[in-house]
Design an enzyme around this catalytic site. Structure first.
Site: not given
Length: 333
Positions: A303, A234, A116
């Site tokens: 995620h 992503e 992330s």
């Protein structure tokens, strides 16, 4: 720049937990206890950075910049530490980049793993030092009671087992619920496997991570060379129903910096993004520059859970044909 591959882990090794983004203060006691227990059961000694619980700002829930940098550098300098795990993601690890002494990292190479917002650290460290970094579970990820087996399996494959090449296979099931709030009432879905959008075969160096965070590095000295690479990308579900448009324009922004891309591997989107196979296909097919390269979506990283671990600066071989896809990764060519 020479690529540096950190050593694998063995039983008895020390893993340092740092919080370059949000503080460990936001984690529940049960999550911290289980995460530590899991790592200790793997045979590791778990230690925590000095400022890992600090939070001077209620909006960002993080320690001061100088303290986060200090914890990162101390973890690399400490000869007993063999791997570094980030607590969790957040919004502002890119605040640290200009203050880091990259020579400290280059002279003391070791595993650094997270995902992330940690993309900013992983890719900038690779760009500045040549050290292969890892997009994989946070420390907090180890606090998940159910549905963690696949994540742990690929953590072991990447960091413990002596594998020259790792096949990234689809998980049997996946989830996208607030497990950190309710560990017992979980909802799991059957994994239908990878989505082949464009067929083809490619092999090359891996760069990527969280797309919108990677794009924060564009135009800076911290951006890795993305030319002629295989992109693993992503994004999270913060955009909700506008995810399609957000991912599209962020991907387009990245493609504008490239003459050539070898292939793209896309992590599974969160449920609230409402990304059907048809939407992924539309997004990719509308980009002429991707027509002749393999593109695979709905891969287990990002995620949703569970997730695999892949090396930024490592090497991948991907193939998509007749609706089937395969992905292999390794630390070096």
């Amino acid at each position: 720049m020479k690529t540096i591959i950190p050593e694998k882990l063995k039983k008895g090794d020390e893993i340092r937990i740092i919080a370059p983004s949000r503080s460990m203060k936001i984690l529940g006691k049960d999550c911290i206890e289980l995460a530590t227990k899991r790592l200790e059961e793997e045979g590791f000694k778990v230690t925590f950075a000095e400022h890992v619980m600090d939070s001077f700002d209620d909006d960002y829930n993080c320690a001061k910049i100088e303290d986060r940098v200090k914890d990162l550098e101390e973890a690399f300098k400490d000869k007993h530490v063999k791997a570094i795990l980030t607590v969790i993601g957040g919004y502002n690890s890119n605040q640290l980049l200009q203050y880091i002494n990259y020579n400290v990292i280059k002279e003391n190479p070791k595993i650094l793993c997270g995902y992330s917002d940690i993309t900013a650290l992983l890719d900038s460290i690779y760009a500045k030092t040549g050290l292969v970094t890892y997009y994989g579970p946070h420390y907090s990820s180890f606090g998940m009671k159910k549905g963690f087996e696949y994540t742990l399996e690929y953590f072991r494959k990447m960091f413990i087992e002596e594998n020259e090449e790792i096949d990234i296979l689809p998980s049997k099931e996946w989830s996208d619920d607030a497990w950190f709030i309710d560990q017992e009432n979980r909802e799991f879905f059957e994994n239908k496997g990878y989505l082949t959008i464009n067929e083809g075969k490619a092999e090359g160096e891996i760069v990527g991570g969280n797309l919108c965070t990677l794009n924060l590095l564009q135009g800076t000295e911290y951006m890795p060379d993305v030319e002629n690479k295989i992109l693993f990308l992503e994004d999270d579900g913060m955009a909700g129903n506008t995810f399609l448009m957000e991912f599209d324009r962020n991907l387009q922004s990245l493609l504008h910096t490239l003459k050539t891309v070898k292939g793209i591997v896309i992590g599974r989107a969160q449920k609230n993004c409402n990304m059907t196979d048809e939407k992924w296909i539309k997004l990719i097919k509308n980009k002429a520059e991707l027509n002749n390269i393999p593109v695979i979506a709905n891969v287990d990283f990002g995620h949703t859970t569970p997730i695999c671990t892949f090396p930024i600066g490592g090497y991948a071989k991907i193939e998509a044909k007749d609706g089937q896809a395969s992905i292999q990764i390794r630390n070096q060519k």
